[in-house]
Structures are given as C-alpha cells and as structure tokens.
Design an enzyme around this catalytic site. Structure first.
Site, PDB file in Angstrom:
ATOM      1  N   ASP A  64       1.024  -1.389  -0.307  1.00  9.36           N
ATOM      2  CA  ASP A  64      -0.152  -0.244  -0.085  1.00  9.36           C
ATOM      3  C   ASP A  64       1.442   1.124   0.035  1.00  9.36           C
ATOM      4  O   ASP A  64       1.418   1.626   1.458  1.00  9.36           O
ATOM      5  CB  ASP A  64      -1.166  -0.114   1.479  1.00  9.36           C
ATOM      6  CG  ASP A  64      -1.423   1.249   0.925  1.00  9.36           C
ATOM      7  OD1 ASP A  64      -1.328   2.075   0.547  1.00  9.36           O
ATOM      8  OD2 ASP A  64      -2.645   1.404   2.049  1.00  9.36           O
ATOM      9  N   SER A 144       0.306  13.380 -15.372  1.00  7.63           N
ATOM     10  CA  SER A 144      -1.009  13.529 -16.389  1.00  7.63           C
ATOM     11  C   SER A 144      -0.639  14.849 -16.721  1.00  7.63           C
ATOM     12  O   SER A 144      -0.353  16.265 -16.486  1.00  7.63           O
ATOM     13  CB  SER A 144      -2.271  12.784 -15.597  1.00  7.63           C
ATOM     14  OG  SER A 144      -3.413  13.119 -16.541  1.00  7.63           O
ATOM     15  N   TYR A 157      -8.166  14.640  -8.040  1.00  6.95           N
ATOM     16  CA  TYR A 157      -7.164  14.031  -9.170  1.00  6.95           C
ATOM     17  C   TYR A 157      -6.006  14.961  -9.747  1.00  6.95           C
ATOM     18  O   TYR A 157      -5.091  14.321  -9.922  1.00  6.95           O
ATOM     19  CB  TYR A 157      -7.369  13.133  -9.995  1.00  6.95           C
ATOM     20  CG  TYR A 157      -6.962  12.573 -10.932  1.00  6.95           C
ATOM     21  CD1 TYR A 157      -5.894  11.391 -10.611  1.00  6.95           C
ATOM     22  CD2 TYR A 157      -6.620  12.963 -12.814  1.00  6.95           C
ATOM     23  CE1 TYR A 157      -5.352  10.541 -11.976  1.00  6.95           C
ATOM     24  CE2 TYR A 157      -5.639  11.939 -13.278  1.00  6.95           C
ATOM     25  CZ  TYR A 157      -4.952  10.875 -13.089  1.00  6.95           C
ATOM     26  OH  TYR A 157      -4.526  10.164 -13.832  1.00  6.95           O
ATOM     27  N   LYS A 161      -1.892  15.333  -9.082  1.00  9.78           N
ATOM     28  CA  LYS A 161      -1.046  14.798 -10.339  1.00  9.78           C
ATOM     29  C   LYS A 161      -0.441  17.201 -10.681  1.00  9.78           C
ATOM     30  O   LYS A 161       0.629  17.006 -10.941  1.00  9.78           O
ATOM     31  CB  LYS A 161      -1.078  15.018 -11.337  1.00  9.78           C
ATOM     32  CG  LYS A 161      -2.519  13.583 -11.239  1.00  9.78           C
ATOM     33  CD  LYS A 161      -1.205  12.498 -11.691  1.00  9.78           C
ATOM     34  CE  LYS A 161      -1.797  11.000 -11.990  1.00  9.78           C
ATOM     35  NZ  LYS A 161      -0.925   9.472 -11.542  1.00  9.78           N
ATOM     36  N   ASN A 195      -9.972   4.784 -17.928  1.00  7.98           N
ATOM     37  CA  ASN A 195     -10.709   5.311 -17.996  1.00  7.98           C
ATOM     38  C   ASN A 195     -11.522   4.785 -19.225  1.00  7.98           C
ATOM     39  O   ASN A 195     -11.894   5.273 -20.323  1.00  7.98           O
ATOM     40  CB  ASN A 195     -10.124   6.347 -19.152  1.00  7.98           C
ATOM     41  CG  ASN A 195      -8.733   5.959 -19.692  1.00  7.98           C
ATOM     42  OD1 ASN A 195      -9.470   4.722 -20.207  1.00  7.98           O
ATOM     43  ND2 ASN A 195      -7.275   6.325 -20.033  1.00  7.98           N
TER      44      ASN A 195
END
Length: 252
Positions: A64, A144, A157, A161, A195
């Site tokens: 983890d 990203s 998110y 990123k 996605n």
C-alpha cells in the site's frame, strides 16, 4: 529492443495494470529485473509471469503505497530479492470523479493519499536507498496532462497530479549531488482500464481525438521506449525534465 538495462533492478508502483504495466514490460524487454508494487497480488503475479517470459527476474510485492511501514518493507524485500535499486517509478494512482460541490472530504483525501502521499513516501524511500547505496540511480514520477489544464469533476485527481510536478522537481534538485536523477513522465490520453467509461463515450473520444494532432489515443505499449530512455543509467546529465507523451494534445 536492445538490452540496455541488463542487470538493473527497477520498481514500478501500480505496475500490474495500464501504463504502469507497460512501463514494467518496457524495462523487462530492455533487460531490467522488475519488482511490481501493488495491492492486487493476483494481478501482479500474472504480470510477473509475463515479465519473466522476457528472460529477466521479477517479483510481485504486496504494498500500500500510502502506508509508511508497507513501503519500507516493500523496499527491503525488493532489494533482498533483486539486488541494489537502480530505477524507481512512482506510478500508482487512483481517480474518483465528482463535481466539486458534491465531492466529499473523504474522496478528496482518499485520492490524495494514494497519488500524492504515496508518491512522497515511495520516492522518499527510494531516495534513502539510493543515497545509502552511493551508486546513483533514476526516479521517474508519473503525472498526467491534467496537470496542464482543468477538468470538471477531477479536483482531487488534478491537484494530486499537479503536486507530483513539484515533488519531482524538488527530487531532481535535492538528489543531484548524489547522482540520482528524477524526471517526470506526463502521459496523455491512453487506453487503460482506468478510463473505460470515457472510452465508451463516443462524443468524448471524438472531442479529445480531434484536439490531438496525432488524431488518436495512445496504447499503453507506446510507453516502453520512453521508460527505457528515462531509466538508462548512461543519461547522467538528464534530470528535472518533464517528458510529455500526449500526441501533441497540450500544445494544440
């Protein structure tokens, strides 16, 4: 692919799926021994079998990335099994979409815990190992293209990123004196299981493809060579760079 990374020990977090798996395969094809750090051990074991088919050693390590003791234990096991660390790829990440006005604090924290806290804990552990070894090395932080623009429903998110950009730049500066390089990989639209819902939306795919000069989404396998490039220990002066692989999306 040339075996330019023969004998190198590499770690890929979240390396049992999507771009992470592709990066792991690219490393193996170039001769590196690879440890997959992920929570789904069954899926990791299947990827390890594919990696070993390339004639390298590979191992699946249950980890983890947002749990400090788990990360430390994963590094100890990796080095014990595969030898001194040569490349570390901080790739593990999750996404949970929700409008900002409806996003719960729990969702926000869950995404940042994995993506940003996990990135910190893992790269810190890699940095400690590299410094102790005194042999230099390479860190690749996977961000990203969402770090370049806003996206509705993706506040957590996007923030995570974007935060990884700052982490990667700091690692590049701070670790340079130890001959440890850190570069940031910024993938664009890529067909992965993360996605699938977007891939099923024809209007969305059409819109994003029209904005992409390459006029398509990437396949994960297209990250083999860029991974090998960033991991190559011969590139001793290449650090602090953001490598964008998006078919021209962010410049169009």
């Amino acid at each position: 692919m040339d075996r330019t990374l023969s004998g190198l020990t590499a770690v890929v977090t979240g390396g049992n799926n999507g771009i992470g798996k592709a990066m792991a395969m690219g490393l193996a094809k170039a001769g590196a021994n690879v440890a997959i750090w992920a929570r789904n051990t069954e899926r990791s074991a299947a990827v390890v079998a594919e990696l070993e088919a390339e004639g390298v050693r590979a191992t699946a390590v249950a980890c983890d990335v947002a749990d400090e003791p788990s990360v430390a234990a994963a590094m100890d096991r990796t080095v014990d099994e595969l030898g001194p660390l040569g490349c570390f790829i901080a790739n593990a990440g999750i996404a949970e979409a929700a409008p900002l006005t409806e996003m719960s604090l729990e969702t926000w924290r869950r995404v940042l815990r994995t993506n940003l806290d996990g990135g910190f804990l893992c790269t810190r552990e890699a940095a400690r190992r590299f410094v102790a070894q005194g042999s230099g090395g390479s860190i690749i932080v996977v961000s990203s293209t969402i770090s370049r623009y806003g996206a509705a429903g993706q506040a957590a998110y996007s923030t995570s990123k974007t935060g990884l950009l700052g982490l990667g730049r700091t690692l590049a500066v701070e670790l340079a004196r130890h001959r440890v390089r850190c570069n940031i990989l910024i993938p664009g639209w890529t067909r992965t299981s993360m996605n699938l819902d977007l891939q099923a939306d024809e209007r969305f795919v059409k819109a994003t493809t029209a904005r992409t000069p390459a006029r398509r989404w990437a396949d994960p396998e297209e990250f083999h060579e860029v991974t090998t490039f960033l991991a190559n220990p011969a590139l001793t002066y290449h650090t602090g760079n953001e490598v964008v692989v998006d078919g021209g999306y962010t410049v169009f």
